[in-house]
Design an enzyme around this catalytic site. Structure first.
Site, PDB file in Angstrom:
ATOM      1  N   ARG A 121     -32.743 -58.437 -20.392  1.00 43.65           N
ATOM      2  CA  ARG A 121     -33.744 -58.033 -21.375  1.00 43.65           C
ATOM      3  C   ARG A 121     -34.587 -59.266 -21.680  1.00 43.65           C
ATOM      4  NH1 ARG A 121     -29.193 -54.984 -24.687  1.00 43.65           N
ATOM      5  NH2 ARG A 121     -28.156 -56.782 -23.770  1.00 43.65           N
ATOM      6  N   LYS A 151     -14.836 -57.298 -28.718  1.00 43.44           N
ATOM      7  CA  LYS A 151     -16.073 -56.750 -29.282  1.00 43.44           C
ATOM      8  C   LYS A 151     -15.791 -55.608 -30.259  1.00 43.44           C
ATOM      9  CE  LYS A 151     -20.065 -57.716 -26.302  1.00 43.44           C
ATOM     10  NZ  LYS A 151     -21.141 -57.075 -25.526  1.00 43.44           N
ATOM     11  N   SER A 183     -27.093 -51.508 -27.199  1.00 43.92           N
ATOM     12  CA  SER A 183     -26.025 -50.646 -27.748  1.00 43.92           C
ATOM     13  C   SER A 183     -25.756 -50.972 -29.220  1.00 43.92           C
ATOM     14  CB  SER A 183     -24.730 -50.832 -26.960  1.00 43.92           C
ATOM     15  OG  SER A 183     -24.905 -50.455 -25.623  1.00 43.92           O
ATOM     16  N   HIS A 192     -29.112 -48.873 -19.749  1.00 47.25           N
ATOM     17  CA  HIS A 192     -28.073 -48.960 -18.705  1.00 47.25           C
ATOM     18  C   HIS A 192     -28.388 -47.981 -17.564  1.00 47.25           C
ATOM     19  CE1 HIS A 192     -25.245 -50.080 -22.253  1.00 47.25           C
ATOM     20  NE2 HIS A 192     -25.372 -51.172 -21.525  1.00 47.25           N
TER      21      HIS A 192
HETATM   22  P1  ADP Z   1     -21.897 -56.685 -21.921  1.00 43.98           P
HETATM   23  O1  ADP Z   1     -20.800 -56.706 -22.956  1.00 43.98           O
HETATM   24  O2  ADP Z   1     -21.408 -57.042 -20.543  1.00 43.98           O
HETATM   25  O3  ADP Z   1     -23.150 -57.397 -22.312  1.00 43.98           O
HETATM   26  P2  ADP Z   1     -23.437 -54.226 -22.206  1.00 43.98           P
HETATM   27  O4  ADP Z   1     -22.920 -52.828 -22.072  1.00 43.98           O
HETATM   28  O5  ADP Z   1     -24.016 -54.615 -23.498  1.00 43.98           O
HETATM   29  O6  ADP Z   1     -22.207 -55.114 -21.792  1.00 43.98           O
HETATM   30  O7  ADP Z   1     -24.512 -54.512 -21.073  1.00 43.98           O
HETATM   31  C1  ADP Z   1     -24.207 -54.406 -19.712  1.00 43.98           C
HETATM   32  C2  ADP Z   1     -25.352 -54.971 -18.887  1.00 43.98           C
HETATM   33  O8  ADP Z   1     -26.505 -54.154 -19.057  1.00 43.98           O
HETATM   34  C3  ADP Z   1     -25.775 -56.376 -19.282  1.00 43.98           C
HETATM   35  O9  ADP Z   1     -26.173 -57.049 -18.103  1.00 43.98           O
HETATM   36  C4  ADP Z   1     -26.960 -56.149 -20.184  1.00 43.98           C
HETATM   37  O10 ADP Z   1     -27.844 -57.246 -20.193  1.00 43.98           O
HETATM   38  C5  ADP Z   1     -27.587 -54.938 -19.500  1.00 43.98           C
HETATM   39  N1  ADP Z   1     -28.410 -54.148 -20.412  1.00 43.98           N
HETATM   40  C6  ADP Z   1     -28.046 -53.528 -21.550  1.00 43.98           C
HETATM   41  N2  ADP Z   1     -29.087 -52.898 -22.121  1.00 43.98           N
HETATM   42  C7  ADP Z   1     -30.159 -53.137 -21.326  1.00 43.98           C
HETATM   43  C8  ADP Z   1     -31.557 -52.784 -21.368  1.00 43.98           C
HETATM   44  N3  ADP Z   1     -32.066 -52.070 -22.383  1.00 43.98           N
HETATM   45  N4  ADP Z   1     -32.354 -53.226 -20.384  1.00 43.98           N
HETATM   46  C9  ADP Z   1     -31.853 -53.979 -19.385  1.00 43.98           C
HETATM   47  N5  ADP Z   1     -30.572 -54.348 -19.260  1.00 43.98           N
HETATM   48  C10 ADP Z   1     -29.728 -53.941 -20.227  1.00 43.98           C
END
Ligand code: ADP
Length: 165
Positions: A97, A43, A135, A19
């Site tokens: 990703r 979630k 995460s 992030h």
């Molecule tokens: P959500 O519930 O919206 O998926 P996340 O906190 O899991 O929330 O992710 C927020 C954003 O960050 C999403 O667009 C996700 O694809 C991106 N993201 C999370 N981890 C990574 C990573 N390691 N590399 C690139 N983008 C990421």
């Protein structure tokens, strides 16, 4: 000159170096950035909304300072496009990703374009070192007492250890 405001929405349960890397890239594209922390009751987040907002805020200070971009961390519960409109954001930033993210994001963009075609979604990819960080997996490793130091900021690592003590 009109300022371009971006919105980076997520659950951030917890904030990872993936992030952070996306945010460091996003500030190169916008003048102001809102990091939207989704309440996301479905979630069943490990960290409370307040904890997640505090985690993100702590990490944003040096990025805002170094980039000169104002970064605001704001919780939200409503529809993403409504939240983006309320915040006057014209760009939504998402991280991509592997292929697994693509299908979901592709559908979301299609629906969001139908709701408001003036707001564009842009996808950024994290540095190769951070691309596999999720995460969900970080929580799993922390729960099983594994080393998560290379996946999350130091204070997040401490917070995770406390949660699973
Ligand atoms: P959500 O519930 O919206 O998926 P996340 O906190 O899991 O929330 O992710 C927020 C954003 O960050 C999403 O667009 C996700 O694809 C991106 N993201 C999370 N981890 C990574 C990573 N390691 N590399 C690139 N983008 C990421």
């Amino acid at each position: 000159m009109v300022k371009r405001r971006g919105l980076y929405p997520g659950t951030f349960d917890p904030l990872t170096l993936g992030h952070v890397d996306i945010i460091e890239r996003a500030v190169k594209l916008v003048d102001e950035l809102v990091v939207g922390v989704a309440i996301n009751r479905d979630k069943g987040p490990l960290f409370t909304l307040e904890e997640r907002v505090a985690m993100v805020e702590r990490e944003m200070k040096p990025i805002a300072k170094a980039s000169g971009v104002s970064i605001k961390v704001t919780p939200f519960e409503n529809l993403l496009m409504q939240f983006a409109e309320e915040q006057n954001a014209t760009v939504i930033v998402r991280g991509l990703r592997a292929v697994s993210d693509f299908e979901y994001e592709f559908q979301m963009v299609g629906m969001n374009q139908a709701l408001n075609d003036d707001i564009e979604t842009v996808f950024l990819m994290a540095d190769a070192r951070y691309q596999s960080i999720a995460s969900r997996l970080v929580k799993e490793i922390a729960r099983l007492n594994g080393d998560i130091a290379s996946f999350v900021p130091a204070h997040v690592s401490e917070a995770l250890k406390k949660k699973f003590q």
